[in-house]
Design a protein around this motif. Structure first.
Motif, PDB file in Angstrom:
ATOM      1  N   MET A 120      -6.036  29.243 -12.462  1.00  0.00           N
ATOM      2  CA  MET A 120      -7.322  28.617 -12.761  1.00  0.00           C
ATOM      3  C   MET A 120      -7.182  27.807 -14.035  1.00  0.00           C
ATOM      4  SD  MET A 120     -10.807  30.521 -13.758  1.00  0.00           S
ATOM      5  CE  MET A 120     -11.935  29.648 -14.774  1.00  0.00           C
ATOM      6  N   THR A 121      -7.686  26.639 -14.016  1.00  0.00           N
ATOM      7  CA  THR A 121      -7.719  25.827 -15.215  1.00  0.00           C
ATOM      8  C   THR A 121      -9.167  25.665 -15.626  1.00  0.00           C
ATOM      9  OG1 THR A 121      -5.739  24.655 -14.555  1.00  0.00           O
ATOM     10  CG2 THR A 121      -7.126  23.590 -16.194  1.00  0.00           C
ATOM     11  N   ASP A 122      -9.475  26.090 -16.838  1.00  0.00           N
ATOM     12  CA  ASP A 122     -10.834  25.954 -17.342  1.00  0.00           C
ATOM     13  C   ASP A 122     -10.959  24.561 -17.927  1.00  0.00           C
ATOM     14  OD1 ASP A 122     -13.179  26.028 -18.981  1.00  0.00           O
ATOM     15  OD2 ASP A 122     -13.138  28.202 -18.703  1.00  0.00           O
ATOM     16  N   ASN A 123     -11.823  23.757 -17.367  1.00  0.00           N
ATOM     17  CA  ASN A 123     -11.954  22.371 -17.788  1.00  0.00           C
ATOM     18  C   ASN A 123     -13.028  22.163 -18.834  1.00  0.00           C
ATOM     19  OD1 ASN A 123      -9.911  21.471 -16.061  1.00  0.00           O
ATOM     20  ND2 ASN A 123     -11.315  21.391 -14.340  1.00  0.00           N
ATOM     21  N   SER A 124     -13.450  23.222 -19.511  1.00  0.00           N
ATOM     22  CA  SER A 124     -14.442  23.074 -20.566  1.00  0.00           C
ATOM     23  C   SER A 124     -13.860  22.206 -21.672  1.00  0.00           C
ATOM     24  CB  SER A 124     -14.831  24.444 -21.130  1.00  0.00           C
ATOM     25  OG  SER A 124     -15.406  25.234 -20.129  1.00  0.00           O
ATOM     26  N   PRO A 125     -14.599  21.199 -22.090  1.00  0.00           N
ATOM     27  CA  PRO A 125     -14.077  20.313 -23.128  1.00  0.00           C
ATOM     28  C   PRO A 125     -13.849  21.060 -24.443  1.00  0.00           C
ATOM     29  CG  PRO A 125     -16.370  19.806 -22.635  1.00  0.00           C
ATOM     30  CD  PRO A 125     -15.938  20.864 -21.672  1.00  0.00           C
ATOM     31  N   GLY A 126     -12.783  20.715 -25.123  1.00  0.00           N
ATOM     32  CA  GLY A 126     -12.509  21.269 -26.441  1.00  0.00           C
ATOM     33  C   GLY A 126     -11.711  22.555 -26.447  1.00  0.00           C
ATOM     34  N   ASN A 173      -0.713  29.942  -6.811  1.00  0.00           N
ATOM     35  CA  ASN A 173      -1.762  28.925  -6.823  1.00  0.00           C
ATOM     36  C   ASN A 173      -3.140  29.535  -6.654  1.00  0.00           C
ATOM     37  OD1 ASN A 173      -0.013  26.740  -7.109  1.00  0.00           O
ATOM     38  ND2 ASN A 173       0.453  26.767  -4.932  1.00  0.00           N
ATOM     39  N   CYS A 174      -3.262  30.841  -6.949  1.00  0.00           N
ATOM     40  CA  CYS A 174      -4.543  31.516  -6.740  1.00  0.00           C
ATOM     41  C   CYS A 174      -5.462  31.394  -7.944  1.00  0.00           C
ATOM     42  CB  CYS A 174      -4.307  32.994  -6.424  1.00  0.00           C
ATOM     43  SG  CYS A 174      -3.554  33.923  -7.769  1.00  0.00           S
ATOM     44  N   GLY A 175      -4.983  30.842  -9.014  1.00  0.00           N
ATOM     45  CA  GLY A 175      -5.772  30.785 -10.235  1.00  0.00           C
ATOM     46  C   GLY A 175      -5.420  31.971 -11.098  1.00  0.00           C
ATOM     47  N   CYS A 176      -4.929  31.739 -12.245  1.00  0.00           N
ATOM     48  CA  CYS A 176      -4.436  32.817 -13.096  1.00  0.00           C
ATOM     49  C   CYS A 176      -5.302  32.951 -14.344  1.00  0.00           C
ATOM     50  CB  CYS A 176      -3.007  32.532 -13.519  1.00  0.00           C
ATOM     51  SG  CYS A 176      -1.880  32.387 -12.121  1.00  0.00           S
ATOM     52  N   PRO A 177      -5.388  34.165 -14.885  1.00  0.00           N
ATOM     53  CA  PRO A 177      -6.103  34.332 -16.151  1.00  0.00           C
ATOM     54  C   PRO A 177      -5.464  33.464 -17.234  1.00  0.00           C
ATOM     55  CG  PRO A 177      -5.691  36.444 -15.135  1.00  0.00           C
ATOM     56  CD  PRO A 177      -4.903  35.436 -14.358  1.00  0.00           C
ATOM     57  N   GLN A 178      -6.296  32.953 -18.122  1.00  0.00           N
ATOM     58  CA  GLN A 178      -5.809  32.094 -19.195  1.00  0.00           C
ATOM     59  C   GLN A 178      -6.456  32.468 -20.521  1.00  0.00           C
ATOM     60  OE1 GLN A 178      -6.574  28.266 -16.902  1.00  0.00           O
ATOM     61  NE2 GLN A 178      -4.687  27.790 -18.001  1.00  0.00           N
ATOM     62  N   LEU A 179      -5.758  32.149 -21.591  1.00  0.00           N
ATOM     63  CA  LEU A 179      -6.234  32.372 -22.952  1.00  0.00           C
ATOM     64  C   LEU A 179      -6.394  31.020 -23.626  1.00  0.00           C
ATOM     65  CD1 LEU A 179      -6.726  34.226 -25.450  1.00  0.00           C
ATOM     66  CD2 LEU A 179      -4.249  34.143 -25.819  1.00  0.00           C
ATOM     67  N   PHE A 180      -7.557  30.822 -24.254  1.00  0.00           N
ATOM     68  CA  PHE A 180      -7.864  29.573 -24.948  1.00  0.00           C
ATOM     69  C   PHE A 180      -8.409  29.873 -26.339  1.00  0.00           C
ATOM     70  CE2 PHE A 180      -8.621  28.753 -20.450  1.00  0.00           C
ATOM     71  CZ  PHE A 180      -8.017  27.528 -20.237  1.00  0.00           C
ATOM     72  N   VAL A 225     -11.267  32.666 -26.049  1.00  0.00           N
ATOM     73  CA  VAL A 225     -11.812  32.661 -24.693  1.00  0.00           C
ATOM     74  C   VAL A 225     -10.722  33.110 -23.726  1.00  0.00           C
ATOM     75  CG1 VAL A 225     -12.839  31.236 -22.866  1.00  0.00           C
ATOM     76  CG2 VAL A 225     -13.334  30.731 -25.277  1.00  0.00           C
ATOM     77  N   ILE A 226     -11.047  34.115 -22.921  1.00  0.00           N
ATOM     78  CA  ILE A 226     -10.146  34.548 -21.860  1.00  0.00           C
ATOM     79  C   ILE A 226     -10.872  34.327 -20.545  1.00  0.00           C
ATOM     80  CG2 ILE A 226      -8.872  36.465 -20.839  1.00  0.00           C
ATOM     81  CD1 ILE A 226      -8.775  37.727 -23.637  1.00  0.00           C
ATOM     82  N   THR A 227     -10.242  33.589 -19.637  1.00  0.00           N
ATOM     83  CA  THR A 227     -10.819  33.353 -18.321  1.00  0.00           C
ATOM     84  C   THR A 227     -10.051  34.182 -17.300  1.00  0.00           C
ATOM     85  OG1 THR A 227      -9.379  31.462 -17.875  1.00  0.00           O
ATOM     86  CG2 THR A 227     -11.511  30.999 -18.909  1.00  0.00           C
ATOM     87  N   ASP A 228     -10.735  34.558 -16.216  1.00  0.00           N
ATOM     88  CA  ASP A 228     -10.025  35.259 -15.146  1.00  0.00           C
ATOM     89  C   ASP A 228      -9.962  34.372 -13.911  1.00  0.00           C
ATOM     90  OD1 ASP A 228     -12.442  35.457 -13.760  1.00  0.00           O
ATOM     91  OD2 ASP A 228     -12.680  37.594 -14.126  1.00  0.00           O
ATOM     92  N   ASP A 229      -9.325  34.878 -12.875  1.00  0.00           N
ATOM     93  CA  ASP A 229      -9.136  34.070 -11.674  1.00  0.00           C
ATOM     94  C   ASP A 229     -10.375  34.037 -10.778  1.00  0.00           C
ATOM     95  OD1 ASP A 229      -8.639  36.751 -11.302  1.00  0.00           O
ATOM     96  OD2 ASP A 229      -7.051  36.460  -9.848  1.00  0.00           O
ATOM     97  N   PHE A 230     -11.488  34.624 -11.235  1.00  0.00           N
ATOM     98  CA  PHE A 230     -12.740  34.578 -10.496  1.00  0.00           C
ATOM     99  C   PHE A 230     -13.765  33.663 -11.164  1.00  0.00           C
ATOM    100  CE2 PHE A 230     -10.867  38.783  -9.739  1.00  0.00           C
ATOM    101  CZ  PHE A 230     -10.668  38.683  -8.374  1.00  0.00           C
ATOM    102  N   GLY A 231     -13.356  32.961 -12.217  1.00  0.00           N
ATOM    103  CA  GLY A 231     -14.249  32.040 -12.898  1.00  0.00           C
ATOM    104  C   GLY A 231     -15.070  32.661 -14.017  1.00  0.00           C
ATOM    105  N   GLN A 232     -14.823  33.927 -14.301  1.00  0.00           N
ATOM    106  CA  GLN A 232     -15.540  34.582 -15.390  1.00  0.00           C
ATOM    107  C   GLN A 232     -14.814  34.328 -16.705  1.00  0.00           C
ATOM    108  OE1 GLN A 232     -18.497  36.269 -14.659  1.00  0.00           O
ATOM    109  NE2 GLN A 232     -18.076  35.296 -12.690  1.00  0.00           N
ATOM    110  N   ARG A 233     -15.525  34.530 -17.809  1.00  0.00           N
ATOM    111  CA  ARG A 233     -14.890  34.359 -19.110  1.00  0.00           C
ATOM    112  C   ARG A 233     -15.419  35.364 -20.106  1.00  0.00           C
ATOM    113  NH1 ARG A 233     -15.873  28.357 -20.798  1.00  0.00           N
ATOM    114  NH2 ARG A 233     -15.931  29.022 -22.926  1.00  0.00           N
ATOM    115  N   VAL A 234     -14.553  35.734 -21.016  1.00  0.00           N
ATOM    116  CA  VAL A 234     -14.883  36.644 -22.110  1.00  0.00           C
ATOM    117  C   VAL A 234     -14.632  35.873 -23.387  1.00  0.00           C
ATOM    118  CG1 VAL A 234     -14.222  38.762 -23.296  1.00  0.00           C
ATOM    119  CG2 VAL A 234     -14.229  38.682 -20.797  1.00  0.00           C
ATOM    120  N   GLN A 235     -15.572  35.959 -24.321  1.00  0.00           N
ATOM    121  CA  GLN A 235     -15.389  35.309 -25.605  1.00  0.00           C
ATOM    122  C   GLN A 235     -15.439  36.374 -26.688  1.00  0.00           C
ATOM    123  OE1 GLN A 235     -18.427  32.120 -24.299  1.00  0.00           O
ATOM    124  NE2 GLN A 235     -17.326  31.238 -26.037  1.00  0.00           N
ATOM    125  N   MET A 236     -14.566  36.234 -27.682  1.00  0.00           N
ATOM    126  CA  MET A 236     -14.496  37.204 -28.767  1.00  0.00           C
ATOM    127  C   MET A 236     -14.021  36.514 -30.031  1.00  0.00           C
ATOM    128  SD  MET A 236     -11.020  39.244 -27.633  1.00  0.00           S
ATOM    129  CE  MET A 236     -11.484  39.349 -25.930  1.00  0.00           C
TER     130      MET A 236
END
Length: 74
Positions: free
Chosen positions: A1-7, A19-26, A38-49
């Motif tokens: 998964m690529t989170d396309n949130s600007p910035g 190609n299933c979408g992988c968790p990412q750290l931003f 920001v940590i995103t998961d492969d279901f489109g959810q995100r955690v911010q800390m």
């Protein structure tokens, strides 16, 4: 998964072997300090800390405190 949130600055992709979408750290430099990591998961959810909270998580992982969770999920 690529989170396309600007910035968002990408730091790491976890897995990346599919190609299933992988968790990412931003890092979101424009976010409030307590929501900068920001940590995103492969279901489109995100955690911010905060960076401090993330540092605690990394420290716990390095000392093995999270090993039981990884084994249970395997």
């Amino acid at each position: 998964m690529t989170d396309n949130s600007p910035g968002l600055e990408p730091v790491a992709t976890f897995c990346g072997n599919c190609n299933c979408g992988c968790p990412q750290l931003f890092v979101d430099p424009a976010a409030e300090e307590d929501r900068r990591i920001v940590i995103t998961d492969d279901f489109g959810q995100r955690v911010q800390m905060s960076a401090d909270q993330f540092a605690n998580l990394v420290s716990d992982a390095k000392t093995g405190k999270l090993d039981a969770v990884a084994v249970a999920a395997a």
